[in-house]
Design an enzyme around this catalytic site. Structure first.
Site, mmCIF file in Angstrom:
data_model
loop_
_atom_site.group_PDB
_atom_site.id
_atom_site.type_symbol
_atom_site.label_atom_id
_atom_site.label_comp_id
_atom_site.label_asym_id
_atom_site.label_seq_id
_atom_site.Cartn_x
_atom_site.Cartn_y
_atom_site.Cartn_z
ATOM 1 N N SER A 38 0.834 -1.200 0.000
ATOM 2 C CA SER A 38 0.000 0.000 0.000
ATOM 3 C C SER A 38 0.871 1.254 0.000
ATOM 4 O O SER A 38 2.061 1.203 0.323
ATOM 5 C CB SER A 38 -0.848 -0.075 1.272
ATOM 6 N N TYR A 85 0.275 -0.686 10.145
ATOM 7 C CA TYR A 85 -0.139 -1.327 8.888
ATOM 8 C C TYR A 85 0.967 -1.160 7.839
ATOM 9 O O TYR A 85 1.366 -2.130 7.174
ATOM 10 C CB TYR A 85 -1.433 -0.664 8.429
ATOM 11 N N LYS A 113 3.153 -4.106 6.134
ATOM 12 C CA LYS A 113 3.186 -4.304 4.681
ATOM 13 C C LYS A 113 4.632 -4.241 4.175
ATOM 14 O O LYS A 113 5.028 -5.022 3.307
ATOM 15 C CB LYS A 113 2.323 -3.254 3.979
#
Ligand SMILES: NC(=O)c1ccc[n+]([C@@H]2O[C@H](COP(=O)([O-])OP(=O)(O)OC[C@H]3O[C@@H](n4cnc5c(N)ncnc54)[C@H](O)[C@@H]3O)[C@@H](O)[C@H]2O)c1
Ligand SMILES: NC(=O)c1ccc[n+]([C@@H]2O[C@H](COP(=O)([O-])OP(=O)(O)OC[C@H]3O[C@@H](n4cnc5c(N)ncnc54)[C@H](O)[C@@H]3O)[C@@H](O)[C@H]2O)c1
Lengths: 322, 322
Positions: free
Chosen positions: A121, A145, A149
């Site tokens: 992302s 997050y 990732k």
């Protein structure tokens, strides 16, 4: 072709399954699509080639059953999304890091060097950033997050370098307009402020109009996932992470496009109520990319944001003049 | 002050323990130094404040016993080094990733936000690199060791951002001249080609003379570790990873310095025998850095390579004219 999609009951997973069933990949038809997901698809996919395995990806035994020698390609989409990974650090680590590793280990154990497509992302970036993120801009994520990732990207890279898998990581833009209910992603509003007003509902925007985002339509994201499934790994060389192309759009421009497509009354359904937690996460993400390498590799972006809204309406049976 | 050093029986760990016992940190004395290491120190450290706990860092129960509320600072040095992490992928993941996480979790559980100093490496870099690595150059590691260290950096960053620890990661240059026996690091020769000839022994150099390396003496590395223990975290801001300064020296220049300090006969004890595995790993590392941020933060480098050789000799009781 035999494709396993983790998080296959989710938004992108289900859309990818439908596309694969309908169109195959690069001229090859798909014999079997396995949706590995804790949850069942919101709308059942009525195709004998599509099956759903209800399991948690953090369960090694379930992975062993679901992923076998027949599995040619793994698209790993199951994840704890940004807002939730920030609220529950341990859950994010368990699913986004540990379970990703279990999936890579299972893929390695096959001994067939399967293609693994992983989705990262824009949240892999953070901190001081150039106005446009380049393909060699450093990842300094500022959310759990994003960190999780970025760890997945590193693992996909090393498993590939070691010859255990043939991996590709796509750094997806924020997907807009995402159909269905809001989710726990910090970027959930980037769909909500369009989707809710179009459905006659009020929407709350937690960030100011000048916040810019890097966006891609669901359709475009699915096309890019399909492209990643068949892309020749040699073209990627030692760098297995690709910044996807997208559109750089401010929240003000998004609402302007909504007004243009659906009228001022619809656009007026958006109310602003700042949420500092969401704002901090979202403004730590880059809002523009060169994405040169991705374009050379054949990945695609949308034309403009108004067409994204029109396509969203069309997929709900509403057709507008372009 | 109460400092726990994982890998404390190793080369840098033992040297750090001696320095802390002798000089304290930034004017503060040290009450207790715990060396947490599977192995015992090669030479016992004769100081009542230094104790050795024999344990594996991948054992959570051992970490729970060794790291407690009294632990003010953790210096995490225990690691599977580059050559070994490449040869045994699973061992590298278990120690360099999983055990690093266990240590961060233990530090978090203390609830005291302890300073954690972690050591990464030039191996965090790889792929196409600028002639001089800048502070914002992207980490694209091309060895499992480098990937595992880069994952550790990300975790130290996020545990710090979440307020669980107060972390600092130092990307160490290759340490030369490392005393003692060769180890399984791909860079082991960068000490061996100096240390062995000085001890009257033959040495094999597995790379060509034009290979450049980013080097730092043991003394300088220990000074930088001590500096990292007391450095104000606020000065680091959101970026907790520091590229240390060093010297960019080619293998030819290293042997030239050896000739200058110890004579042509000594330098002639180095024989060249290319090892493609070592060469591939070592040449994937950057050989020069701007290291501007580190210098601003007060980290130091050696003056030149000949002084490193002289200091190595002096530490073995041999004094040479500068
Ligand atoms: N949609 C976006 O804007 C966007 C942007 C960037 C990246 N991504 C990434 O793309 C992927 C797919 O996103 P999405 O929007 O379809 O998400 P989604 O939340 O709609 O779908 C994720 C699916 O994963 C499943 N899942 C989660 N944890 C699981 C577990 N432990 N075991 C089994 N299944 C589990 C959920 O049940 C869900 O069906 C995710 O990895 C996401 O991080 C999405
Ligand atoms: N020396 C260098 O050139 C250099 C360069 C860059 C980074 N580093 C890093 O600095 C750190 C220290 O390096 P060093 O040269 O002192 O290494 P070293 O090999 O001399 O010491 C490492 C110590 O860790 C211990 N250890 C390893 N695995 C363990 C485990 N599972 N449980 C308990 N103890 C364990 C070993 O017994 C050893 O005593 C390492 O993290 C290394 O990666 C070193």
């Amino acid at each position: 072709m035999n494709v396993l999609i983790t998080g296959g009951a989710g938004f992108l997973g289900a859309a990818l399954a439908r596309r694969l069933a309908a169109q195959g990949v690069a001229g090859r038809s798909v014999e079997r699509i396995t949706l590995l997901d804790r949850a069942a698809p919101a709308q059942p996919i009525d195709d004998p080639r599509v099956c759903h395995v209800a399991a948690d990806i953090s369960d090694p035994a379930a992975l062993e059953r679901a992923i076998g020698e027949h599995t040619g390609t793994i698209v790993h989409l199951a994840a704890v999304v940004s807002g939730q990974a920030e609220a529950d650090f341990d859950l994010g680590m368990r699913v986004n890091v540990d379970a990703t590793r279990l999936i890579l280990e299972r893929a390695r154990a096959l001994g067939t060097r399967p293609r693994v497509v992983f989705t990262s992302s824009v949240a892999a970036f953070g901190g001081p950033l150039p106005a446009r993120v380049a393909d060699d801009t450093r990842a300094l994520p500022q959310s759990s997050y994003g960190v999780q990732k970025a760890i997945g990207e590193l693992l996909v890279g090393d498993y590939t370098r070691k010859g255990y898998i043939d991996g590709v990581t796509l750094r997806l833009p924020t997907i807009s307009v995402r159909p269905g209910a809001p989710n726990k992603a910090a970027s959930s509003f980037a769909s909500g402020i369009i989707r809710e007003p179009l459905a006659g509902l009020p929407a709350v925007c937690p960030v100011s109009t000048d916040v810019r985002m890097w966006l891609q339509s669901p359709d475009c994201a699915v096309s890019n996932l399909v492209h990643a499934i068949s892309l020749d790994g040699a073209l990627l060389g030692i760098d297995r992470t690709v910044n996807l192309p997208g559109l750089s759009v401010s929240v003000g421009e998004m609402i302007g496009a909504l007004r243009e497509v659906a009228g001022a009354d619809v656009a007026a359904r958006v109310r602003f109520e700042r949420d500092p937690v969401v704002e901090r996460i979202v403004t730590s993400w880059p809002s523009d990319f060169t994405a040169e390498r991705a374009r050379t590799l054949g990945f695609v972006a949308d034309r403009d944001y108004a067409s994204i809204i029109r396509a969203h309406l069309a997929s709900h049976g509403v057709h507008t003049a372009a």
